[in-house]
Write an enzyme that holds these catalytic residues in place. Structure first.
Site, PDB file in Angstrom:
ATOM      1  N   LYS A  74     -23.206 -81.761 -30.652  1.00  0.00           N
ATOM      2  CA  LYS A  74     -22.465 -83.020 -30.577  1.00  0.00           C
ATOM      3  C   LYS A  74     -22.264 -83.619 -31.961  1.00  0.00           C
ATOM      4  CE  LYS A  74     -22.053 -83.489 -26.047  1.00  0.00           C
ATOM      5  NZ  LYS A  74     -22.385 -82.090 -25.774  1.00  0.00           N
ATOM      6  N   SER A  83     -17.031 -79.806 -24.182  1.00  0.00           N
ATOM      7  CA  SER A  83     -17.115 -81.195 -24.627  1.00  0.00           C
ATOM      8  C   SER A  83     -16.698 -81.402 -26.072  1.00  0.00           C
ATOM      9  CB  SER A  83     -18.551 -81.725 -24.447  1.00  0.00           C
ATOM     10  OG  SER A  83     -19.420 -81.166 -25.409  1.00  0.00           O
TER      11      SER A  83
END
Length: 237
Positions: free
Chosen positions: A196, A158
């Site tokens: 993230k 990701s």
């Protein structure tokens, strides 16, 4: 600091642009660096782009522009006036080889420091919270700032557009706060840990992937605790 292969590729692209006015093809780059596949060239280009040395021009095939060269390679060359976003230090090598150091000894200045690897972190769907120490890696003092550091093994894709790939090892400075735009280790509901980019949206916290295949997740501030900030990256080729 560039790795040997990154430096070789940057120099090859720069020389080809000077000589012919067009960048080399992936096959030419692969042959020049004696790599087995073009995927290795793709990773090197992404790392150089992420760190601000080259730029890929949109809507043009084989369009690469050298933005800057290392100062050590071209004396007097001015650096780009501004660089946005995170540009990780990528180091090749065997992460299993460590050396014991005594930081207070004068003759140990500059020797690697042993950093604990605290398990795996998801760069994708969050997994169970960070595990306990599994092993250690050696890190040069230049990569460390003040404070406590630890490392995590990345699982998932990701964050690939930020230059962070599956099986990379990330270096984290332990802290419980971060600015919007920082890449952080976030603990969700005290159960799930993920890597993230942090975005603050009013009273909410958004955890943003660097891959369009993943959605941004938004949480209330009481559901997310910052465990640390990304400060470095290690990769085996």
């Amino acid at each position: 600091m560039l790795t040997k292969k990154q430096h070789e590729l940057l120099r090859f692209i720069h020389e080809r642009l000077k000589e012919q006015g067009v960048p080399p093809s992936f096959d030419e780059m692969k042959e020049a660096l004696d790599l087995r596949s073009k995927s290795g060239i793709h990773r090197l280009i992404m790392a150089l782009e992420e760190r601000g040395f080259i730029r890929r021009l949109p809507n043009r095939a084989r369009a690469l522009e050298v933005v800057r060269l290392p100062e050590s390679a071209v004396p007097g060359l001015s650096l780009a006036s501004s660089q946005r976003g995170f540009r990780p230090n990528v180091i090749e090598g065997n992460l299993g080889k460590v050396r014991t150091v005594r930081p207070d000894a004068d003759d140990d200045v500059g020797r690697p420091v042993m950093i604990p690897v605290m398990g795996r972190i998801a760069a994708g769907t969050p997994v169970s919270a960070i595990q306990t120490k599994s092993h250690t890696i050696s890190v040069t003092p230049e990569m460390l700032s003040s404070g406590e550091h630890f490392a995590l093994e990345v699982r998932g894709d990701s964050m690939i557009e930020a230059g962070i790939f599956d099986n990379d090892t990330v270096l984290i400075r332990r802290q419980d706060h971060a600015d919007t735009g920082d890449i952080v280790v976030a603990l969700i509901d005290d159960e799930e840990a993920t890597l993230k980019r942090l975005r603050k949206r009013g009273a909410s916290i958004a955890l943003e992937a660097a891959n369009p295949a993943y959605e941004t997740r938004i949480f209330g501030p009481d559901r997310v605790r910052i465990q640390g900030k990304l400060v470095g990256l290690f990769r085996r080729y």
